[in-house]
Scaffold this motif. Sequence first.
Motif, short mmCIF file in Angstrom:
data_model
loop_
_atom_site.label_atom_id
_atom_site.label_comp_id
_atom_site.label_asym_id
_atom_site.label_seq_id
_atom_site.Cartn_x
_atom_site.Cartn_y
_atom_site.Cartn_z
N ARG A 109 0.26 -34.82 59.04
CA ARG A 109 -0.66 -34.73 57.91
C ARG A 109 -1.88 -33.86 58.18
O ARG A 109 -2.33 -33.12 57.31
CB ARG A 109 -1.13 -36.14 57.52
N LEU A 110 -2.42 -33.94 59.41
CA LEU A 110 -3.71 -33.33 59.68
C LEU A 110 -3.64 -32.04 60.50
O LEU A 110 -4.51 -31.18 60.37
CB LEU A 110 -4.60 -34.34 60.42
N ASP A 111 -2.62 -31.92 61.33
CA ASP A 111 -2.63 -30.78 62.24
C ASP A 111 -2.42 -29.43 61.56
O ASP A 111 -2.85 -28.41 62.12
CB ASP A 111 -1.61 -30.96 63.36
N PRO A 112 -1.79 -29.33 60.40
CA PRO A 112 -1.74 -28.01 59.76
C PRO A 112 -3.12 -27.38 59.55
O PRO A 112 -3.24 -26.15 59.56
CB PRO A 112 -1.04 -28.30 58.43
N ALA A 113 -4.15 -28.20 59.36
CA ALA A 113 -5.50 -27.66 59.19
C ALA A 113 -6.23 -27.44 60.50
O ALA A 113 -7.23 -26.71 60.54
CB ALA A 113 -6.33 -28.61 58.31
N ILE A 114 -5.74 -28.08 61.58
CA ILE A 114 -6.43 -27.98 62.87
C ILE A 114 -5.72 -27.01 63.81
O ILE A 114 -6.36 -26.20 64.47
CB ILE A 114 -6.53 -29.37 63.54
N GLY A 115 -4.41 -27.14 63.91
CA GLY A 115 -3.66 -26.30 64.84
C GLY A 115 -3.83 -26.73 66.28
O GLY A 115 -3.97 -25.91 67.18
N ALA A 116 -3.80 -28.05 66.53
CA ALA A 116 -4.00 -28.55 67.90
C ALA A 116 -2.71 -28.56 68.71
O ALA A 116 -2.77 -28.54 69.94
CB ALA A 116 -4.59 -29.96 67.85
N PHE A 117 -1.56 -28.62 68.05
CA PHE A 117 -0.28 -28.68 68.76
C PHE A 117 0.50 -27.39 68.58
O PHE A 117 0.71 -26.94 67.45
CB PHE A 117 0.55 -29.88 68.30
N ALA A 118 0.94 -26.82 69.69
CA ALA A 118 1.79 -25.64 69.64
C ALA A 118 3.23 -26.03 69.33
O ALA A 118 3.94 -25.33 68.61
CB ALA A 118 1.74 -24.90 70.97
N ARG A 119 3.64 -27.17 69.85
CA ARG A 119 5.00 -27.69 69.59
C ARG A 119 5.02 -29.15 69.99
O ARG A 119 4.25 -29.59 70.86
CB ARG A 119 6.07 -26.90 70.36
N LEU A 120 5.91 -29.89 69.35
CA LEU A 120 6.06 -31.31 69.65
C LEU A 120 7.22 -31.53 70.61
O LEU A 120 8.12 -30.69 70.73
CB LEU A 120 6.27 -32.10 68.36
#
Length: 547
Positions: free
Chosen positions: A123-134
Amino acid sequence: MDKQAVTSADIAAAERVLGIAQTGPERDLLAGALAAQIDLARARRAVPLDERLAPACVFDPRLPGFAPPPAAPLRLPAADAPFPGDDDAAIAFAPARLQAAWVRAGHLTATRLAAICLDRIARLDPAIGAFARLNPAALDEAAALDARAARGDWAGPLHGVPWGCKDLIDTAGLVTDRGAEPFLGRLPEQDAVAVRRLRAAGAVLLGKTTVGALGYGDVWHGGRTRNPWNTEEGASGSSAGSAAAAAAGLCGFALGTETLGSIVAPAARCGAVGLRPSFGRIARTGTMPLCPSLDRLGPLCRDAGDAALILALLNGADPDDPSSLDIPFGGDAGRDPEGLRLGILAADFADPSAEAARAAIEHCRALGVVPVPVELPALPWESLVSLLMAEAAASFEPLTLSGADDLLARQDESAWPNQFRLARFLSAVDHIQLDRLRRRGMMAMRDLLAGVDLLAAPFGVGALPTLAAFTGHPCLCLPVGFTLSPPRPSAGIAADAPANAPARRVPAALCLWGRLFDEAPMLALGHALARRCALDLRPPHGLTGAT
């Protein structure tokens, strides 16, 4: 170039680059000898050197006469609070130690905890970009831990806690491309030592957190990592994703690395707690080598007690990292800080940006801490950065010599490719003299800390942050208040927001430095200060700024 090609005119031009001057006869003598020196350099460059090969000269932060603190068991602050039931946000923002306690008490499963974090990431990471991949196996790993728990088999003190791993720390079978185009698709065969230690403690790897390309800034090949408090500015770097993920409650904690500010800078920007331990305390085997005499690993989290626990789990040497040391980590990280003597550099606190830090010192007084004025010798400590540039350029020399550095998208004046090229023009003699200045700095830090227990300064002010990075001293960065700020630049990149972008309420930080291999007092004061400040460190719901 043949051996007669270097002329006195070439040497005169080179002198302007190096900032020196010689006479005509001196240049004539040099011209006859330089060709052989160039041939020696070319012969060495023709030999590929494995990036894992450490330099023969290994930095040791311990001066003669150094004695580590007496061995003592580690005592952590208490982590006890009622389980919040169906309040997933409260679970997500709880300290990692509390999350682990709830799992062990049966209030929560590792699978549910991982699912809460993965849902927040979606929900939130599209606006933050904290994860390169899961990590596609995250839920399976959590389920396996739940099966172990059902048998009464507990993996360790982080059993079931989800975490994020900076994407220049190797993870077996999970791409680790260092945020950089030349390493796209790079797939490690083995976990880094730090990853193995966290797995053994029961932590569940959610994925790889973003890193500024090759450990610089908050821009990587997938875009820019953003501050969850104001997504119109970057998260700072280079442990940008780890700090942003921890601050936004996307994981229980994250692992970062630091060469010069890469843990503390994003922690300060994002409102996380960042710990840079003493140099050599945590083995770096399996971590991208950038500057062997500076690189360190450390946790980014939401609680100083968590930082203490994670440091304890990561502590220790490894034979493949000649800089790593086996020095026990212990002490009372939850003690009452009353009576601690806190060194204060008055000029740093006079900076207009230091209002929250000044208030934090008053909180320290209320806790019984004794502020003591100290002074740092006025020497050109910032010039030590040339040592960093030389080491980094050596680590990535193959990119520079092959032209593969052109693959990196960021090519501005302050970016790595240009810094690598620039370092080719550093003087070897100056490099040795800088090493001597570095030892002078080690002596200055020893003398500063001889009369106090800790040092404090507002984040990003004065020479202390640079000097302490080169001397190997530990640093704890923690949020102590808020400030109103328009979008800020990071690592040479302006905030990509409209010129009239409004000021936002963002965290303000204080940094603490401790004696070498004596992190417990620093962590104890950090914990007590955080409790006294009692800040609500949940970024705005839905995130503020760009989407």
